[in-house]
Design a protein around this motif. Structure first.
Motif, PDB file in Angstrom:
ATOM      1  N   LYS A  55     -30.387 -43.009 -20.136  1.00 45.95           N
ATOM      2  CA  LYS A  55     -30.363 -44.043 -21.338  1.00 45.95           C
ATOM      3  C   LYS A  55     -30.066 -45.548 -20.893  1.00 45.95           C
ATOM      4  O   LYS A  55     -30.548 -46.351 -21.644  1.00 45.95           O
ATOM      5  CB  LYS A  55     -29.078 -43.443 -22.112  1.00 45.95           C
ATOM      6  N   GLN A  56     -29.475 -45.388 -19.583  1.00 41.90           N
ATOM      7  CA  GLN A  56     -29.317 -46.973 -19.445  1.00 41.90           C
ATOM      8  C   GLN A  56     -30.209 -47.397 -18.376  1.00 41.90           C
ATOM      9  O   GLN A  56     -30.062 -48.410 -17.468  1.00 41.90           O
ATOM     10  CB  GLN A  56     -27.886 -47.129 -18.749  1.00 41.90           C
ATOM     11  N   SER A  57     -31.400 -46.760 -18.177  1.00 37.17           N
ATOM     12  CA  SER A  57     -32.529 -47.028 -17.042  1.00 37.17           C
ATOM     13  C   SER A  57     -32.904 -48.504 -17.586  1.00 37.17           C
ATOM     14  O   SER A  57     -33.306 -48.920 -18.633  1.00 37.17           O
ATOM     15  CB  SER A  57     -33.447 -46.013 -16.864  1.00 37.17           C
ATOM     16  N   SER A  58     -33.581 -49.197 -16.354  1.00 39.48           N
ATOM     17  CA  SER A  58     -34.318 -50.432 -16.830  1.00 39.48           C
ATOM     18  C   SER A  58     -35.881 -50.241 -16.645  1.00 39.48           C
ATOM     19  O   SER A  58     -36.449 -51.240 -17.316  1.00 39.48           O
ATOM     20  CB  SER A  58     -33.625 -51.370 -15.758  1.00 39.48           C
ATOM     21  N   SER A  59     -35.964 -49.450 -15.830  1.00 35.81           N
ATOM     22  CA  SER A  59     -37.495 -48.980 -15.703  1.00 35.81           C
ATOM     23  C   SER A  59     -37.718 -47.563 -15.724  1.00 35.81           C
ATOM     24  O   SER A  59     -36.945 -46.872 -15.118  1.00 35.81           O
ATOM     25  CB  SER A  59     -38.195 -49.473 -14.429  1.00 35.81           C
ATOM     26  N   ALA A 112     -34.692 -48.763 -21.070  1.00 34.39           N
ATOM     27  CA  ALA A 112     -35.919 -48.903 -20.277  1.00 34.39           C
ATOM     28  C   ALA A 112     -36.823 -50.085 -20.743  1.00 34.39           C
ATOM     29  O   ALA A 112     -37.245 -49.814 -21.931  1.00 34.39           O
ATOM     30  CB  ALA A 112     -36.474 -47.798 -19.729  1.00 34.39           C
ATOM     31  N   SER A 113     -37.220 -51.034 -19.869  1.00 31.63           N
ATOM     32  CA  SER A 113     -38.149 -51.843 -20.115  1.00 31.63           C
ATOM     33  C   SER A 113     -39.422 -51.945 -19.006  1.00 31.63           C
ATOM     34  O   SER A 113     -38.673 -52.437 -17.798  1.00 31.63           O
ATOM     35  CB  SER A 113     -37.966 -53.213 -20.372  1.00 31.63           C
ATOM     36  N   ASN A 114     -40.661 -51.470 -19.062  1.00 33.88           N
ATOM     37  CA  ASN A 114     -41.327 -51.516 -17.827  1.00 33.88           C
ATOM     38  C   ASN A 114     -42.033 -52.638 -17.656  1.00 33.88           C
ATOM     39  O   ASN A 114     -43.276 -52.594 -17.280  1.00 33.88           O
ATOM     40  CB  ASN A 114     -42.409 -50.358 -18.173  1.00 33.88           C
ATOM     41  N   THR A 115     -41.620 -53.780 -18.133  1.00 36.39           N
ATOM     42  CA  THR A 115     -42.240 -55.094 -18.017  1.00 36.39           C
ATOM     43  C   THR A 115     -42.410 -55.406 -16.338  1.00 36.39           C
ATOM     44  O   THR A 115     -41.401 -55.274 -15.788  1.00 36.39           O
ATOM     45  CB  THR A 115     -41.407 -56.132 -18.554  1.00 36.39           C
ATOM     46  N   GLY A 116     -43.631 -55.695 -16.017  1.00 40.06           N
ATOM     47  CA  GLY A 116     -43.693 -55.826 -14.376  1.00 40.06           C
ATOM     48  C   GLY A 116     -44.083 -54.578 -13.659  1.00 40.06           C
ATOM     49  O   GLY A 116     -44.380 -54.765 -12.728  1.00 40.06           O
ATOM     50  N   CYS A 172     -35.511 -53.285  -9.958  1.00 43.85           N
ATOM     51  CA  CYS A 172     -34.926 -52.316 -11.017  1.00 43.85           C
ATOM     52  C   CYS A 172     -33.657 -51.603 -10.315  1.00 43.85           C
ATOM     53  O   CYS A 172     -34.094 -50.361 -10.030  1.00 43.85           O
ATOM     54  CB  CYS A 172     -35.986 -51.800 -11.546  1.00 43.85           C
ATOM     55  N   ALA A 173     -32.555 -52.085 -10.244  1.00 41.65           N
ATOM     56  CA  ALA A 173     -31.527 -51.316  -9.719  1.00 41.65           C
ATOM     57  C   ALA A 173     -31.262 -50.019 -10.318  1.00 41.65           C
ATOM     58  O   ALA A 173     -30.724 -49.174  -9.926  1.00 41.65           O
ATOM     59  CB  ALA A 173     -30.111 -52.145  -9.821  1.00 41.65           C
ATOM     60  N   LYS A 174     -31.512 -49.840 -11.705  1.00 44.81           N
ATOM     61  CA  LYS A 174     -31.380 -48.716 -12.296  1.00 44.81           C
ATOM     62  C   LYS A 174     -32.725 -47.928 -12.860  1.00 44.81           C
ATOM     63  O   LYS A 174     -32.954 -47.512 -13.900  1.00 44.81           O
ATOM     64  CB  LYS A 174     -30.496 -49.028 -13.821  1.00 44.81           C
ATOM     65  N   ALA A 175     -33.642 -48.222 -11.930  1.00 52.97           N
ATOM     66  CA  ALA A 175     -34.873 -47.477 -12.215  1.00 52.97           C
ATOM     67  C   ALA A 175     -34.709 -45.889 -12.406  1.00 52.97           C
ATOM     68  O   ALA A 175     -33.742 -45.356 -11.720  1.00 52.97           O
ATOM     69  CB  ALA A 175     -35.886 -47.739 -10.967  1.00 52.97           C
ATOM     70  N   TYR A 191     -31.714 -31.883 -22.180  1.00 60.59           N
ATOM     71  CA  TYR A 191     -30.387 -32.509 -21.604  1.00 60.59           C
ATOM     72  C   TYR A 191     -30.442 -33.517 -20.854  1.00 60.59           C
ATOM     73  O   TYR A 191     -29.761 -34.466 -20.561  1.00 60.59           O
ATOM     74  CB  TYR A 191     -29.424 -31.420 -21.373  1.00 60.59           C
ATOM     75  N   VAL A 192     -31.419 -33.347 -19.991  1.00 63.14           N
ATOM     76  CA  VAL A 192     -31.931 -34.379 -18.689  1.00 63.14           C
ATOM     77  C   VAL A 192     -31.999 -35.732 -19.370  1.00 63.14           C
ATOM     78  O   VAL A 192     -31.807 -36.682 -18.976  1.00 63.14           O
ATOM     79  CB  VAL A 192     -33.395 -33.940 -18.359  1.00 63.14           C
ATOM     80  N   LEU A 193     -32.756 -35.719 -20.669  1.00 59.42           N
ATOM     81  CA  LEU A 193     -32.954 -37.122 -21.447  1.00 59.42           C
ATOM     82  C   LEU A 193     -31.670 -37.629 -22.104  1.00 59.42           C
ATOM     83  O   LEU A 193     -31.727 -38.787 -22.567  1.00 59.42           O
ATOM     84  CB  LEU A 193     -34.002 -37.099 -22.207  1.00 59.42           C
ATOM     85  N   HIS A 194     -30.513 -36.994 -22.031  1.00 59.10           N
ATOM     86  CA  HIS A 194     -29.400 -37.509 -22.492  1.00 59.10           C
ATOM     87  C   HIS A 194     -28.330 -37.865 -21.389  1.00 59.10           C
ATOM     88  O   HIS A 194     -27.255 -37.948 -21.783  1.00 59.10           O
ATOM     89  CB  HIS A 194     -28.784 -36.290 -23.652  1.00 59.10           C
ATOM     90  N   THR A 195     -28.686 -37.947 -20.551  1.00 59.16           N
ATOM     91  CA  THR A 195     -27.972 -38.578 -19.123  1.00 59.16           C
ATOM     92  C   THR A 195     -27.893 -40.087 -19.101  1.00 59.16           C
ATOM     93  O   THR A 195     -28.736 -40.732 -19.716  1.00 59.16           O
ATOM     94  CB  THR A 195     -28.433 -37.845 -17.945  1.00 59.16           C
TER      95      THR A 195
END
Length: 201
Positions: free
Chosen positions: A33-37, A180-184, A7-10, A25-29
Motif C-alpha cells: 500500500k505504501q510502495s512508491s514503485s 505507487a507511481s511508476n514514473t521513470g 525508490c526507497a519503498k519499491a 492478503y499479500v496486497l493488503h500489506t
C-alpha cells in the motif's frame, strides 16, 4: 545505460499459487500500500510446472496482467526462469531498497526457494516479506500455534476445537489501493531481461 530508479519503498509482488487480486492478503500489506514503485512478477518454473499446468497458468497470467495494470497502473512481468535468478536481476534495475512480497508457502522445496531468494536480494538491501494467503481459517484465528506445529494430528480433534470456539471464516478482502507511481520506471528495460515471456490476452 539507464539511470537507476530512486525508490526507497519499491515493491515487487511475486505471484506464485495466488494468481488473483481479489481476496489476496499479500496486497493488503503496508509494503504494498505504501510502495512508491510497483511491479508484479510471475516465474514459469520448470521445477513446478508441466505442459498442462503451464498452459493454464499462462492464461491466468494474461488475465491477471490486464487486471493488475487496470487496478494499479503497473505491469505484470512473466519470465521463463527461476525466481532466485530473475528477481535479483530485476531488483538491480530499481536501485535503493525495497521489498519483494509474496504468499507464505508450506512445502519444503518452495520454502528452500524462498530462502534462496531472500539471501540473494539482501545484497541490494531488499527484503522478502511473506503473508499467509491460503487456508479457510487464518492461522492467527486458530486456538493453536500453527507456525510451531501445534496442530492436532487427528482431524476429529481439530474439528472439535474449531467447532467449540464457533470460529467464523473471515470475509474476503477486496482489491486495495496503492500509493505507487511508476514514473521513470523503464518497463522496456525490465522486459529486455533474459527469459521474459510476452503475454497474449
Amino acid at each position: 545505460m539507464s539511470k537507476s530508479i530512486d525508490c526507497a519503498k519499491a515493491c515487487i509482488v511475486w505471484f506464485r499459487n495466488d494468481l488473483r487480486l481479489y481476496d489476496n492478503y499479500v496486497l493488503h500489506t503496508p509494503e504494498f500500500k505504501q510502495s512508491s514503485s510497483l511491479v508484479g512478477v510471475y516465474c514459469f518454473d520448470d521445477r513446478f510446472e508441466n505442459r498442462f499446468t503451464r498452459s493454464f497458468r499462462a492464461e491466468a497470467c494474461a488475465d491477471l496482467a490486464i487486471k493488475f495494470q487496470e487496478a494499479f497502473s503497473a505491469p505484470l512481468l512473466c519470465f521463463n526462469r527461476k525466481p532466485e535468478d530473475v528477481l535479483p536481476e530485476l531488483i538491480s534495475k530499481f536501485g535503493s531498497s525495497g521489498n519483494v512480497i509474496c504468499s507464505t508457502e508450506s512445502a519444503s522445496f518452495e520454502r528452500k526457494v524462498n530462502k534462496r531468494v531472500s539471501g540473494r536480494i539482501r545484497q541490494y538491501d531488499w527484503t522478502l516479506k511473506e503473508t499467509w494467503n491460503y487456508s479457510l481459517h487464518h492461522p492467527s484465528d486458530l486456538p493453536f500455534n500453527v507456525y510451531e506445529g501445534n496442530i492436532p494430528e487427528l482431524f476429529t480433534k481439530f474439528r472439535n476445537k474449531i467447532e467449540d470456539l464457533k470460529l467464523r471464516v473471515r470475509a474476503p478482502v477486496g482489491i486495495p489501493t496503492t500509493s505507487a507511481s511508476n514514473t521513470g520506471l523503464n518497463i522496456q528495460e525490465l522486459q529486455s531481461l533474459a527469459g521474459f515471456v510476452p503475454l497474449s490476452s
